[in-house]
Design a protein around this motif. Structure first.
Motif, PDB file in Angstrom:
ATOM      1  N   ARG A   1       0.820  -1.208   0.000  1.00  0.00           N
ATOM      2  CA  ARG A   1       0.000   0.000   0.000  1.00  0.00           C
ATOM      3  C   ARG A   1       0.856   1.261   0.000  1.00  0.00           C
ATOM      4  O   ARG A   1       0.450   2.296  -0.508  1.00  0.00           O
ATOM      5  CB  ARG A   1      -0.943  -0.005   1.205  1.00  0.00           C
TER       6      ARG A   1
ATOM      7  N   ASP B   1      -6.061  -4.697   0.205  1.00  0.00           N
ATOM      8  CA  ASP B   1      -6.097  -5.042   1.618  1.00  0.00           C
ATOM      9  C   ASP B   1      -7.049  -6.223   1.743  1.00  0.00           C
ATOM     10  O   ASP B   1      -8.196  -6.135   1.318  1.00  0.00           O
ATOM     11  CB  ASP B   1      -6.620  -3.841   2.419  1.00  0.00           C
TER      12      ASP B   1
ATOM     13  N   ILE C   1      -9.151   1.806   2.506  1.00  0.00           N
ATOM     14  CA  ILE C   1      -7.777   1.354   2.356  1.00  0.00           C
ATOM     15  C   ILE C   1      -6.877   2.588   2.260  1.00  0.00           C
ATOM     16  O   ILE C   1      -7.138   3.475   1.451  1.00  0.00           O
ATOM     17  CB  ILE C   1      -7.606   0.504   1.088  1.00  0.00           C
TER      18      ILE C   1
ATOM     19  N   GLU D   1      -5.147 -10.546   6.678  1.00  0.00           N
ATOM     20  CA  GLU D   1      -4.226  -9.411   6.570  1.00  0.00           C
ATOM     21  C   GLU D   1      -3.518  -9.242   7.912  1.00  0.00           C
ATOM     22  O   GLU D   1      -4.142  -8.938   8.916  1.00  0.00           O
ATOM     23  CB  GLU D   1      -5.024  -8.160   6.220  1.00  0.00           C
TER      24      GLU D   1
END
Ligand code: SF4
Ligand code: SF4
Lengths: 381, 162
Positions: A234, A241, A258, A318
């Motif tokens: 990111r 995500d 995100i 995640e």
């Protein structure tokens, strides 16, 4: 080279003979486990690098084939020491997928809350890591103290501080004790109030900016191609995500965006952690507000003799370092037939190390590793 | 949100923490405001306690233990039948997962809030003798001597068995 006949000073004086092998690790404090790089040095610059893995090989995947479905839960958190809960949850989700069961809503929220708490502890360690590897120890001391607040909450909820072993197939092991959520919100307030302090000493510190800017640049394309995930991905401008794209636990019910940044260097990755830290606090508050009443576990019968029907599943979660995935194959017995773990650190620890390190000065290696959150146990399993 | 770099003197704000109370406290006088009771959490997974009168020697705890830390052994002076065996735990192996507590059908096995494992190892070395370490202190049969300081319990409601 024979060091008996050559003193180091002599080597340095005779300029032609200044290459040497430097063992960075396996017990370097900037390294989260026994893993090292053998750096081929010219003076203080790195010529080439050989990742030196294998010293942390505890054989997790093989061991898991020899223990029961539930017993394995004492093993999986050890794959990522700083952020153990994603492993537990991913493992349990895979088992539940094979069994075809859906866990109660309250358990989903409790899982989400522990996942996010675990993320906070990992981010605090990462903040400490940034400080420590740059020779700036104040944030390290502060974050260790702040992390202790969350550890206390974990101790209250699960009974353990580092390895919580809180999730089991079918839900979580116990409900939250009385007063837990109120205290958790207080802790969140306390942690949020600390953020300006961290900003002024670390994230807005001009010296830190100078050190980290441009270090270990990963372009948007390359990040995607090499399989980076999590904050690293990111910070290179990719909006991906797992919590949002393949939602699990209670994330579909929570409201968040995100966070992405363009930049792709170590500084951006540090700021990414700072931004996601704030988001995590926010997610915990939302989850605590929305948590429903009800059961926290399905009754799947005898724990010790749990049998899982034949089948296979892959589930991912995640974590603070990226995507953790568990691929599990069952042949219908009381033990898994095969467990394969996908850890997030491999692309950074092997691929990017060979690309980035040769352009670097030796002082930057530890900071570079911290910025990519390389966690050796998850590729040396 | 943008986090820009500030003046070089911004990090000096850290000096204010010199005037705060220290975070660390002297072991073992830890007073945590987090928990209702002083010290460790009420659900802490520490050294086991076992109500030997309630335990039925079923061996479920031995079977679930992921690290084989539990041995079912016959207490002295008991008749050699299965129901007289009681668990002995090797704390050199135990990882404090509390699965044994979860499966115990009689709820006799619990965990206490005690975590202090420091013992004074008797190390004797006289002329010509070998060094001897006392290692047995890590392996014992939990009794209810820690019953007044109970930590992790799996109540009837959360029973995993049945
Ligand atoms: S707590 Fe876990 S490791 Fe320790 S004896 Fe019980 S089952 Fe075995
Ligand atoms: S599971 Fe409980 S009742 Fe059975 S042997 Fe162990 S302590 Fe005793």
């Amino acid at each position: 080279m024979n060091f008996n006949s050559y003193s180091l000073t002599k080597i340095a004086k005779e300029d032609k003979d200044t290459t040497y092998d430097l063992f960075f690790g396996p017990n370097h404090p900037g390294m989260h486990g026994n893993f090292g790089y053998v750096l081929d040095m010219v003076g203080t610059e790195i010529n080439s690098v050989r990742p030196n893995a294998g010293q942390l090989h505890r054989g997790f995947e093989k061991l898991m084939e020899q223990r029961g479905w539930v017993q394995n839960l004492t093993l999986v958190p050890r794959i990522c020491v700083m952020d153990p809960d994603p492993n537990e949850v991913a493992y349990c989700m895979s088992v539940e997928r094979i069994m075809g069961v859906e866990i109660p809503e309250r358990a989903k929220y409790l899982r989400t809350i522990t996942l996010e708490m675990s993320r906070l502890t990992a981010y605090l360690l990462a903040i400490g890591g940034f400080g420590g590897t740059l020779g700036h120890y104040t944030p390290t001391h502060w974050s260790t103290a702040d992390r202790d607040l969350i550890m206390d909450m974990f101790e209250w909820l699960t009974g353990g501080r580092v390895y919580h072993i809180y999730n089991i197939p079918g839900g979580v092991r116990s409900d939250a004790p009385e007063g837990f959520f109120d205290k958790l919100l207080e802790v969140m307030d306390a942690l949020e109030a600390r953020l300006p302090d961290y900003d002024s000493i670390l994230f807005e510190n001009p010296i830190v900016h100078k050190r980290l800017k441009g270090l270990g640049y990963v372009s948007k394309e390359d990040a995607r191609k090499t399989g980076l995930s999590g904050p690293n991905l990111r910070a290179s401008g990719n909006a991906y995500d797992v919590r949002k794209d393949v939602p699990y636990a209670a994330y579909p019910y929570l409201d968040f965006e995100i966070i992405t940044q363009e930049g792709g260097d170590a500084l951006t990755r540090a700021l990414q952690i700072r931004l996601e830290y704030e988001q995590t606090i926010n997610l915990i508050r939302q989850a605590v507000k929305k948590i429903p009443e009800g059961d926290v576990r399905l009754n799947l019968g005898l724990l010790g003799n749990l049998k899982v029907q034949a089948g296979e599943a892959y589930e991912k979660v995640e974590s603070s370092k990226g995507e953790f995935g568990y691929y599990i194959v069952s042949d219908g017995g009381t033990k898994p037939y095969r467990v394969s773990v996908r850890g997030p650190s491999l692309p950074a620890g092997f691929l990017w190390a060979q690309k980035h390190l040769p352009t670097m000065k030796i002082d930057d290696v530890a900071a570079w590793m911290g910025s990519l959150s390389i966690c050796p146990p998850d590729f040396d399993k | 949100m943008a986090i820009g770099d500030k003046s070089i003197s911004a990090p000096l704000t850290a000096i204010k923490s010199l005037f705060k109370k220290p975070v660390t406290v002297r072991y073992p006088d830890e007073v945590l405001e987090v928990f209702p009771e002083k010290g460790v959490s009420p659900r802490f997974r520490g050294v086991h306690t076992n109500d030997l009168a309630k335990c039925v020697g079923c061996g479920s705890c031995e079977r679930i233990c992921p690290v084989n830390a539990i041995y079912m052994e016959l207490p002295e002076g008991k008749e050699d039948v299965k129901k007289e065996y009681r668990p002995v735990i090797d704390y050199g192996r135990c990882c404090f997962c509390a699965f044994c507590v979860d499966v115990c059908p009689t709820v006799s096995l619990k965990m206490s809030r005690e975590y202090d494992f420091t013992t004074s190892a008797t190390m004797e070395m006289r002329d010509g003798e070998e060094v001897k370490f006392v290692i047995d202190e890590f392996m014992f049969r939990p009794t209810n001597e820690r019953e007044d300081n109970i930590g992790y319990v799996t109540g009837k409601k959360m029973k995993v068995l049945g």
